[in-house]
Design a protein around this motif. Sequence first.
Motif, mmCIF file in Angstrom:
data_model
loop_
_atom_site.group_PDB
_atom_site.id
_atom_site.type_symbol
_atom_site.label_atom_id
_atom_site.label_comp_id
_atom_site.label_asym_id
_atom_site.label_seq_id
_atom_site.Cartn_x
_atom_site.Cartn_y
_atom_site.Cartn_z
ATOM 1 N N GLN A 215 2.327 0.678 14.220
ATOM 2 C CA GLN A 215 1.627 -0.614 14.221
ATOM 3 C C GLN A 215 0.611 -0.663 15.359
ATOM 4 N N ASP B 142 -0.734 -6.200 8.488
ATOM 5 C CA ASP B 142 0.420 -5.312 8.622
ATOM 6 C C ASP B 142 0.952 -4.890 7.256
ATOM 7 N N LEU C 209 8.523 -4.200 9.031
ATOM 8 C CA LEU C 209 7.326 -3.363 9.010
ATOM 9 C C LEU C 209 7.601 -2.129 8.159
ATOM 10 N N TYR D 251 5.230 0.778 7.930
ATOM 11 C CA TYR D 251 4.414 1.975 8.185
ATOM 12 C C TYR D 251 5.312 3.207 8.058
#
Length: 731
Positions: free
Chosen positions: A576, A597, A649, A651
């Motif tokens: 991030q 995000d 999150l 990612y």
Amino acid sequence: MSVFLQGQIERITYTNDENGYTIAKVKVNGHRDLVTVVGNLMAPTPGEIIKMYGEWVNHPRYGEQFKVVSYKSLVPASVYGIEKYLGSGLIKGIGPVMARRIVEKFGKKTLDVIEKEIKELAGVDGIGEKRIGMIKKAWEDQKEIREVMIFLQTHGIGSGYATKIFKQYGNRSIMVVKENPYRLATDIFGIGFLTADHIAEKLGFARDSELRAEAGILYVLNQLADEGHVYYPYEPLVRKCQEILEVDREVIVKAISVIADIRMIVIEDLDKDIEDFRESSKAVYLAKFYRSETSIVARMKTLINTPKSIRKIGSDKAIEWVQRQLPIKLAKKQVEAIKCSVENKVMIITGGPGTGKTTIINAILKIFSRISVKIMLAAPTGRAAKRMSEATGHEAKTIHRMLEYSIQKGGFQKNKLSPLNCDLMIIDEASMIDTILMHHLLKAIPPGATLILVGDVNQLPSVGAGNVLKDIIASGKMQIVELNEIFRQAKESLIIVNAHKINNGLLPSFKFSGQKQDDFYFIEQEDPEEVLRIILELTKERIPRRFGFDPVDDIQVLTPMHKGIVGAGNLNVELQKTLNPGENGIIRGGWKFKLNDKVMQVKNNYDKEVFNGDIGRITRIDPDNQEVTISFDKRDVPYDYTDLDEIVLAYAVSVHKSQGSEYPAVVMPILTQHYILLQRNLVYTAVTRGRELVVMVGTMKALAIGVKNDKTQKRYTYLMHRLGGSGKLAL
């Protein structure tokens, strides 16, 4: 030495909704710089005046801090404080801009106006009747919620959960918690047994109370279901409950009997000859898993034994006809699969990447479309359904959408009483289907319909409990076609060649052609810090520069673990910072969420039609309405701030969570510190998620450990035996 300190909260650096632990910057008279305050605060709000009792401590990294032991919240006195207080998102309907307008008009009287003369707000530009109603409700809720928060705070539970408890029970919150705090563990997502147990202890519930033992057993069984078990053997369950609850065996045995009598659990004597029942032949099921497993068997048998609703057609003629429609010559196994689909009611097609599953599905669709059969296609996830649609040109839905789940009407609307309108059902990515979902799917398929399950049995089993596809195959009661030939065009891909090598217990090949851009790479590195640095560099610069992939949309980092330097948690924080820098955002549940995000839903939310594993992007953060908008496959879904514990999150995600998805590029750390989780099916699943590129970063030793380890984690399931299988218990 303990002292009193009073000041105004300027900003919140960090807050944990679970336990209320907060790091805040506070403006204190007599101190030139803002004071760093740490401790458990209830819903801390910028602009709030707090009187604190605590002590000064010196943190080795962050310097001087004030550690709060206890505190009292005071109404903000200054105009600046009131503006900051209102603009913090405390009251839905008032954000920073609106707070400034209100305070400019009413000054120090602002809070009195909201409390006693709220209609006066109509004089502020941008506030109409609707917004006044919103602000009034939010203000009243906030007052009531404060009472709940004060009660819960004294019993060790943080502000984020207080909001959820209030949302669930309203004004009855305190009464419900006092009567049975263990209800929180079953009623409210995010509050587990351990939190409820902590509250119960503070309320004076005895460690050996019946209520605690019953709730504890259900907690343990749910934890075991999260690990994939449909049931658990009686004696090992008793020992596990004793260990976790720290009570005598008699307490557990009695509680098991009580919750079995009221059918919350089912105890069944299973076959004593089975290897896992030398100690005890009793199996303990949560009731929903028992119903689901036995229902799958009954409905499978009904499907197989009911005559076809599709008129009989000659399989040889059908294959001859469809071969003329296809641009490629069908292989022997493909012909066998198509023939089976014409002749049988229930069949399974299993095989790895590049073995021609899509060609078979398309051929089957051509044959049955020719005779005007009602066909339905589905897959467990949105991405898998989308891929199926693109590959076949036919509409495919997620199983949940196809079964028409309605939160208002309660449950799936398609069932035995209101079946799906189809003669042929084809399900892709069937290895992902867990016991509960399979039960609901089979309930909705008409008895005369033909069912074709397509999947890769060598992938990781479903995230939910069970091992459905593997158990059905192991029972030997269905027609199975296993595809193992890699077709010529697929042989050009190192990803596909290596996936099959891994599946056969062989190390992947890294012989690069030099003539073209390869699609599979291994970067040797054993230092976890260096592995992290390389992953960040690959994702941000090297892969986008060389292959043209978007760092966020096209590249997915997959990891075996959640914890550690290259676990999903830390990777997400670092990715991030690298891919979506900037300070602005909101902190919820230990995560900082920012505009743009990449995030993942971690719980099935039927109301929003967003499911566990769905990945989206944050497109809007609205502090006025305390709402975040997330786009999932171009569909905007609003989330209240209190719902954000369903989001993490994304990612980096665990390999398990990546099932059913494909990504243009996959990057995966693989180190010996992951050895507990390194299994062949995990490495295989990770590699097969990459469509155009796979890059592994780590050590060959770790990769070898994973490839050689074909002992998959045991899952207790009795489905294979119920279907009539005679082998060992399916694992």
